[in-house]
Design a protein around this motif. Structure first.
Motif, PDB file in Angstrom:
ATOM      1  N   ALA A  33       0.835  -1.204   0.000  1.00  0.00           N
ATOM      2  CA  ALA A  33       0.000   0.000   0.000  1.00  0.00           C
ATOM      3  C   ALA A  33       0.868   1.251   0.000  1.00  0.00           C
ATOM      4  O   ALA A  33       1.827   1.360   0.761  1.00  0.00           O
ATOM      5  CB  ALA A  33      -0.917   0.004   1.214  1.00  0.00           C
ATOM      6  N   ILE A  34       0.528   2.162  -0.871  1.00  0.00           N
ATOM      7  CA  ILE A  34       1.175   3.477  -0.918  1.00  0.00           C
ATOM      8  C   ILE A  34       0.091   4.531  -0.775  1.00  0.00           C
ATOM      9  O   ILE A  34      -0.949   4.443  -1.445  1.00  0.00           O
ATOM     10  CB  ILE A  34       1.918   3.693  -2.237  1.00  0.00           C
ATOM     11  N   GLY A  35       0.343   5.495   0.064  1.00  0.00           N
ATOM     12  CA  GLY A  35      -0.605   6.583   0.231  1.00  0.00           C
ATOM     13  C   GLY A  35       0.067   7.929   0.072  1.00  0.00           C
ATOM     14  O   GLY A  35       1.268   8.065   0.309  1.00  0.00           O
ATOM     15  N   GLY A  56      -4.730  -3.436  -7.242  1.00  0.00           N
ATOM     16  CA  GLY A  56      -4.950  -2.213  -8.002  1.00  0.00           C
ATOM     17  C   GLY A  56      -6.028  -1.311  -7.461  1.00  0.00           C
ATOM     18  O   GLY A  56      -6.370  -0.298  -8.096  1.00  0.00           O
ATOM     19  N   SER A  57      -6.579  -1.659  -6.294  1.00  0.00           N
ATOM     20  CA  SER A  57      -7.659  -0.829  -5.754  1.00  0.00           C
ATOM     21  C   SER A  57      -7.106   0.523  -5.335  1.00  0.00           C
ATOM     22  O   SER A  57      -6.097   0.607  -4.636  1.00  0.00           O
ATOM     23  CB  SER A  57      -8.314  -1.540  -4.564  1.00  0.00           C
ATOM     24  N   THR A  58      -7.724   1.574  -5.803  1.00  0.00           N
ATOM     25  CA  THR A  58      -7.264   2.934  -5.559  1.00  0.00           C
ATOM     26  C   THR A  58      -8.400   3.766  -4.997  1.00  0.00           C
ATOM     27  O   THR A  58      -9.545   3.628  -5.425  1.00  0.00           O
ATOM     28  CB  THR A  58      -6.756   3.556  -6.868  1.00  0.00           C
ATOM     29  N   THR A  59      -8.053   4.602  -4.057  1.00  0.00           N
ATOM     30  CA  THR A  59      -9.035   5.477  -3.418  1.00  0.00           C
ATOM     31  C   THR A  59      -8.529   6.913  -3.489  1.00  0.00           C
ATOM     32  O   THR A  59      -7.341   7.160  -3.269  1.00  0.00           O
ATOM     33  CB  THR A  59      -9.218   5.082  -1.938  1.00  0.00           C
ATOM     34  N   THR A  69      -3.873  11.867  -9.891  1.00  0.00           N
ATOM     35  CA  THR A  69      -3.736  10.472 -10.285  1.00  0.00           C
ATOM     36  C   THR A  69      -2.473   9.883  -9.675  1.00  0.00           C
ATOM     37  O   THR A  69      -1.393  10.482  -9.788  1.00  0.00           O
ATOM     38  CB  THR A  69      -3.663  10.331 -11.816  1.00  0.00           C
ATOM     39  N   ILE A  70      -2.610   8.716  -9.052  1.00  0.00           N
ATOM     40  CA  ILE A  70      -1.458   8.009  -8.502  1.00  0.00           C
ATOM     41  C   ILE A  70      -1.012   6.943  -9.505  1.00  0.00           C
ATOM     42  O   ILE A  70      -1.847   6.305 -10.156  1.00  0.00           O
ATOM     43  CB  ILE A  70      -1.800   7.380  -7.127  1.00  0.00           C
TER      44      ILE A  70
END
Length: 127
Positions: A33-35, A56-59, A69-70
């Motif tokens: 996880a990267i935030g 690939g889940s992105t929030t 966009t990450i």
């Protein structure tokens, strides 16, 4: 120990763009996880976006959805935050953070879920 180094901050006019980088000392395959978080003067640290690379889940925070966009470059062990249509309220110190496990539901937006943090990079949006 994972070390993270942010770069790419600066001064930009409203409506402009910046791309922040977060370089990791370890293969980002080992970091699930990267935030990205940000903190403005006098305010609490605020979630911007986070991604679980395994699925690939992105929030995204509502305030940046559709503008930020990450993404990542595995070969360079670097995660990026592309910021478009910047607003003065985006002004803050931006931090990247990493966690070894999958972060579900509200955990991905919670700073205490991330054991590894970068030093931050200043973003100022002003005319």
């Amino acid at each position: 120990q994972v070390q993270l180094v942010e770069s790419g901050g600066g001064l930009v006019q409203p409506g402009g763009s910046l791309r922040l980088s977060c370089a990791a000392s370890e293969s980002i395959f080992r970091i699930n996880a990267i935030g990205w978080f940000r903190q403005a003067p006098g305010k609490e640290r605020e979630f911007v976006t986070g991604c679980n690379w395994s699925d690939g889940s992105t929030t995204y925070a509502d305030s940046v959805k559709g503008r930020f966009t990450i993404s990542r470059d595995n070969a360079k062990k670097t995660v990026y935050l592309q910021m478009n249509s910047l607003k003065p309220e985006d002004t803050a110190v931006y931090y990247c953070a990493a966690a070894p496990g999958i972060l579900r539901l509200g955990l991905i937006a919670t700073p205490s879920s991330y054991p590894y943090w970068g030093q931050g990079t200043q973003v100022t949006v002003s005319s």
